[in-house]
Design a protein around this motif. Structure first.
Motif, PDB file in Angstrom:
ATOM      1  N   VAL A  95     -13.489 -35.577  21.972  1.00 35.41           N
ATOM      2  CA  VAL A  95     -12.380 -34.779  22.515  1.00 35.41           C
ATOM      3  C   VAL A  95     -11.822 -35.401  23.796  1.00 35.41           C
ATOM      4  CG1 VAL A  95     -13.385 -32.677  21.542  1.00 35.41           C
ATOM      5  CG2 VAL A  95     -13.732 -33.172  23.959  1.00 35.41           C
ATOM      6  N   TYR A  96     -12.482 -36.451  24.291  1.00 41.15           N
ATOM      7  CA  TYR A  96     -12.051 -37.100  25.524  1.00 41.15           C
ATOM      8  C   TYR A  96     -11.544 -38.517  25.247  1.00 41.15           C
ATOM      9  CZ  TYR A  96     -15.143 -33.638  27.822  1.00 41.15           C
ATOM     10  OH  TYR A  96     -15.756 -32.494  28.251  1.00 41.15           O
ATOM     11  N   ASN A  97     -10.524 -38.934  25.997  1.00 43.73           N
ATOM     12  CA  ASN A  97     -10.260 -40.372  26.063  1.00 43.73           C
ATOM     13  C   ASN A  97     -11.179 -40.958  27.138  1.00 43.73           C
ATOM     14  OD1 ASN A  97      -9.031 -40.115  28.654  1.00 43.73           O
ATOM     15  ND2 ASN A  97      -7.020 -39.770  27.736  1.00 43.73           N
ATOM     16  N   ARG A  98     -11.119 -42.262  27.315  1.00 43.49           N
ATOM     17  CA  ARG A  98     -12.089 -42.910  28.210  1.00 43.49           C
ATOM     18  C   ARG A  98     -11.956 -42.403  29.643  1.00 43.49           C
ATOM     19  NH1 ARG A  98     -14.075 -49.188  28.213  1.00 43.49           N
ATOM     20  NH2 ARG A  98     -15.387 -49.091  30.084  1.00 43.49           N
ATOM     21  N   GLN A  99     -10.743 -42.304  30.137  1.00 43.37           N
ATOM     22  CA  GLN A  99     -10.552 -41.888  31.519  1.00 43.37           C
ATOM     23  C   GLN A  99     -11.007 -40.446  31.730  1.00 43.37           C
ATOM     24  OE1 GLN A  99      -9.873 -44.204  33.809  1.00 43.37           O
ATOM     25  NE2 GLN A  99     -10.431 -42.571  35.230  1.00 43.37           N
ATOM     26  N   GLU A 100     -10.704 -39.581  30.756  1.00 46.23           N
ATOM     27  CA  GLU A 100     -11.154 -38.186  30.844  1.00 46.23           C
ATOM     28  C   GLU A 100     -12.677 -38.108  30.843  1.00 46.23           C
ATOM     29  OE1 GLU A 100      -7.392 -36.051  28.500  1.00 46.23           O
ATOM     30  OE2 GLU A 100      -9.146 -36.766  27.391  1.00 46.23           O
ATOM     31  N   ALA A 101     -13.310 -38.960  30.031  1.00 44.97           N
ATOM     32  CA  ALA A 101     -14.773 -38.968  29.972  1.00 44.97           C
ATOM     33  C   ALA A 101     -15.370 -39.402  31.319  1.00 44.97           C
ATOM     34  CB  ALA A 101     -15.251 -39.890  28.850  1.00 44.97           C
ATOM     35  N   VAL A 102     -14.777 -40.410  31.922  1.00 41.86           N
ATOM     36  CA  VAL A 102     -15.241 -40.876  33.233  1.00 41.86           C
ATOM     37  C   VAL A 102     -15.138 -39.748  34.264  1.00 41.86           C
ATOM     38  CG1 VAL A 102     -14.696 -42.421  35.162  1.00 41.86           C
ATOM     39  CG2 VAL A 102     -14.744 -43.326  32.831  1.00 41.86           C
ATOM     40  N   CYS A 103     -14.017 -39.058  34.267  1.00 43.36           N
ATOM     41  CA  CYS A 103     -13.808 -37.950  35.222  1.00 43.36           C
ATOM     42  C   CYS A 103     -14.816 -36.826  35.003  1.00 43.36           C
ATOM     43  CB  CYS A 103     -12.389 -37.409  35.102  1.00 43.36           C
ATOM     44  SG  CYS A 103     -11.118 -38.542  35.691  1.00 43.36           S
ATOM     45  N   GLU A 104     -15.095 -36.522  33.730  1.00 42.27           N
ATOM     46  CA  GLU A 104     -16.029 -35.442  33.427  1.00 42.27           C
ATOM     47  C   GLU A 104     -17.444 -35.790  33.871  1.00 42.27           C
ATOM     48  OE1 GLU A 104     -17.716 -31.877  32.031  1.00 42.27           O
ATOM     49  OE2 GLU A 104     -15.713 -32.465  32.713  1.00 42.27           O
ATOM     50  N   VAL A 105     -17.858 -37.027  33.691  1.00 49.86           N
ATOM     51  CA  VAL A 105     -19.202 -37.441  34.104  1.00 49.86           C
ATOM     52  C   VAL A 105     -19.303 -37.480  35.633  1.00 49.86           C
ATOM     53  CG1 VAL A 105     -20.857 -39.355  34.055  1.00 49.86           C
ATOM     54  CG2 VAL A 105     -19.711 -38.643  31.953  1.00 49.86           C
ATOM     55  N   LYS A 106     -18.198 -37.821  36.297  1.00 47.18           N
ATOM     56  CA  LYS A 106     -18.195 -37.746  37.772  1.00 47.18           C
ATOM     57  C   LYS A 106     -18.328 -36.301  38.233  1.00 47.18           C
ATOM     58  CE  LYS A 106     -15.680 -41.909  39.166  1.00 47.18           C
ATOM     59  NZ  LYS A 106     -14.370 -42.443  39.613  1.00 47.18           N
ATOM     60  N   LEU A 139     -22.415 -36.174  28.169  1.00 45.37           N
ATOM     61  CA  LEU A 139     -21.340 -37.112  27.863  1.00 45.37           C
ATOM     62  C   LEU A 139     -21.666 -38.521  28.359  1.00 45.37           C
ATOM     63  CD1 LEU A 139     -18.553 -37.061  26.493  1.00 45.37           C
ATOM     64  CD2 LEU A 139     -17.548 -36.725  28.764  1.00 45.37           C
ATOM     65  N   LYS A 140     -22.470 -38.623  29.415  1.00 46.85           N
ATOM     66  CA  LYS A 140     -22.796 -39.971  29.922  1.00 46.85           C
ATOM     67  C   LYS A 140     -23.651 -40.737  28.916  1.00 46.85           C
ATOM     68  CE  LYS A 140     -26.943 -38.849  32.659  1.00 46.85           C
ATOM     69  NZ  LYS A 140     -27.500 -38.750  34.020  1.00 46.85           N
ATOM     70  N   ILE A 141     -24.378 -40.015  28.049  1.00 44.70           N
ATOM     71  CA  ILE A 141     -25.162 -40.658  26.987  1.00 44.70           C
ATOM     72  C   ILE A 141     -24.308 -40.825  25.736  1.00 44.70           C
ATOM     73  CG2 ILE A 141     -27.181 -40.392  25.480  1.00 44.70           C
ATOM     74  CD1 ILE A 141     -28.540 -38.884  27.810  1.00 44.70           C
ATOM     75  N   ASP A 142     -23.522 -39.812  25.420  1.00 46.10           N
ATOM     76  CA  ASP A 142     -22.624 -39.880  24.261  1.00 46.10           C
ATOM     77  C   ASP A 142     -21.562 -40.960  24.435  1.00 46.10           C
ATOM     78  OD1 ASP A 142     -23.176 -38.368  22.045  1.00 46.10           O
ATOM     79  OD2 ASP A 142     -22.080 -36.602  22.703  1.00 46.10           O
ATOM     80  N   ARG A 143     -21.100 -41.119  25.673  1.00 48.64           N
ATOM     81  CA  ARG A 143     -20.044 -42.087  25.968  1.00 48.64           C
ATOM     82  C   ARG A 143     -20.497 -42.945  27.152  1.00 48.64           C
ATOM     83  NH1 ARG A 143     -14.825 -40.281  24.361  1.00 48.64           N
ATOM     84  NH2 ARG A 143     -14.051 -42.141  25.415  1.00 48.64           N
ATOM     85  N   ALA A 144     -21.431 -43.837  26.880  1.00 44.07           N
ATOM     86  CA  ALA A 144     -22.058 -44.598  27.974  1.00 44.07           C
ATOM     87  C   ALA A 144     -21.132 -45.619  28.604  1.00 44.07           C
ATOM     88  CB  ALA A 144     -23.335 -45.281  27.475  1.00 44.07           C
ATOM     89  N   GLU A 145     -19.940 -45.826  28.019  1.00 45.62           N
ATOM     90  CA  GLU A 145     -18.971 -46.703  28.697  1.00 45.62           C
ATOM     91  C   GLU A 145     -18.545 -46.125  30.035  1.00 45.62           C
ATOM     92  OE1 GLU A 145     -16.237 -44.182  25.998  1.00 45.62           O
ATOM     93  OE2 GLU A 145     -18.299 -44.919  26.029  1.00 45.62           O
ATOM     94  N   THR A 146     -18.817 -44.818  30.238  1.00 47.60           N
ATOM     95  CA  THR A 146     -18.518 -44.182  31.530  1.00 47.60           C
ATOM     96  C   THR A 146     -19.342 -44.791  32.661  1.00 47.60           C
ATOM     97  OG1 THR A 146     -20.171 -42.455  31.083  1.00 47.60           O
ATOM     98  CG2 THR A 146     -17.889 -41.976  30.466  1.00 47.60           C
TER      99      THR A 146
END
Length: 410
Positions: free
Chosen positions: A27-38, A45-52
């Motif tokens: 449900v997130y693009n990369r930038q949204e995922a980075v913001c959410e993990v911050k 999400l940091k494990i689901d999307r470790a590119e963050t």
């Protein structure tokens, strides 16, 4: 018969569960995922999307990204952010949105049931979208995002769920989007056995949401079978993490459409073309269709109610869907949108965003919007039972199951 088995669950400790629980990875693009993990460093999400955990120069699908996901998962196990329940059981997961609750059973479904069509699909999957999750699951040796399954309600299962919910919840929290999440563990072994046997009497289970996650989990299971030619069928890689909901508790939201131009027609010409297949009435308010065969349309700052002529309605499980009626009689022949999956002139807006979002899009980058009557769960079952596929963007399920609350190690 459906094989829906209890399992050893890896889950967050009670203190951290609310912080760990995350919306699905896609449900997130990369930038949204980075913001959410911050915003929430414990978010799964940091494990689901470790590119963050990397800067933008690292490819989302680079090997080091998946290696990082495994490292973070193992760290969370080591520091007891996650604990492992060693008894095999079911869990009950209730989500409440706008005072409406839907309650499912967290369990593991069989990849053989998927392959043999006991677990039925209504969407095709794309191989390119599967590769990421195949690699993620295989690298972690764990399934982290449950598949949303549905079944026809059963009184024995309902009774077991009701009795389990009388106990104290493991988790009870409200996520930032206002959804209440409650989880119970089924500790009564008699109820566990009752549920297992009841599912054995159910002929069909349906994927409601998560076709790509399901296909990915199955392909990892088949890969593990090839790597272990002496497999017995009892290994955990033969099963995938699911939450199963009875049909009577589920509500599908509409999936609305917005289109960027009128395919060369003037507004007046377009309205006249619509009248060939639909009755049309101008409305002084937003139109939220209240029955099959009706549509709202926003054009030129005005709302209209469209009602399909009887001769374009169909009893076919696919052709009779409202999304198909609109596609086959207006979007394709009039607006020239032949393939809504690939045509850049059309976009889709989940019903959760409301009708004002359609007006907003028509002010920004679109010209006309259509509000839909939601596909029913019975229609979804009928399409899957017929072995057919739904048109793109036919269903929108809400609320979304959270990732990280339940993990199945394979």
């Amino acid at each position: 018969m459906a094989l829906i088995k209890p399992f050893e669950c890896v889950r967050p400790n009670e203190k951290d569960a609310a912080r760990v629980a995350a919306l699905p990875y896609d449900v997130y693009n990369r930038q949204e995922a980075v913001c959410e993990v911050k915003r929430e460093p414990l978010s799964f999400l940091k494990i689901d999307r470790a590119e963050t955990q990397f800067d933008d120069s690292t490819d989302t699908y680079a090997p080091e990204v998946y290696a990082k996901a495994k490292e973070l998962f193992e760290e969370a196990l080591a520091d007891k952010t996650f604990i492992t329940d060693t008894d095999k059981t079911y869990y009950i997961y209730a989500l409440t949105m706008d005072k409406r609750t839907q309650t499912g059973i967290v369990a593991c479904a069989s990849i053989d049931d998927y392959l043999n069509n006991v677990i039925k699909k209504h969407e095709n999957t794309r191989a390119d979208k599967e590769v990421d999750r195949i690699t993620h699951v295989d690298t972690l040796s764990a399934q982290t995002g449950p598949i949303f399954l549905a079944y026809r309600a059963d009184s024995v299962i309902n009774d077991a769920v009701k009795k389990t919910k009388e106990n104290k919840a493991l988790y009870d929290f409200i996520s930032p989007d206002g959804i209440r999440h409650q989880v119970w563990k089924m500790t009564d072994i008699t109820l566990v056995e009752n549920v297992r046997k009841a599912f054995e009497g159910i002929d069909s289970v349906y994927i409601a949401d998560g076709h790509h996650r399901a296909a990915s989990a199955v392909k990892v299971g088949l890969k593990r079978r090839r790597e272990n030619p002496g497999y017995t069928g009892n290994e955990e890689f033969n099963y995938f993490l699911s939450v199963l909901f009875p049909d009577e508790e589920l509500m599908i939201l509409p999936y609305n459409r917005v289109v960027k131009d009128l395919n060369g027609y003037t507004q007046e010409e377009f309205l006249n073309k619509i009248k060939e297949k639909f009755d049309m009435a101008e409305s002084d308010r937003q139109v939220s269709p209240d029955k099959k065969g009706t549509f709202g349309m926003y054009l030129g700052g005005k709302w209209y109610k469209l009602t399909a002529h009887k001769d374009i309605m169909s009893d076919d499980p696919v052709d009779g869907l409202d999304v198909a009626v609109l596609q086959d009689n207006l979007l394709a022949p009039v607006l020239g949108i032949g393939d809504p999956k690939t045509d850049k002139r059309i976009d889709f807006v989940g019903g959760i965003r409301g009708l004002s979002e359609l007006e907003k899009r028509c002010r920004e980058d679109c010209v006309v919007a259509f509000s839909m009557y939601a596909t029913s769960i019975a229609e979804l079952f009928a399409v899957a039972d017929a072995g057919k596929l739904m048109p793109p963007k036919s269903t929108w399920f809400e609320p979304k199951l959270r990732s990280g609350l339940f993990i199945h190690r394979i």
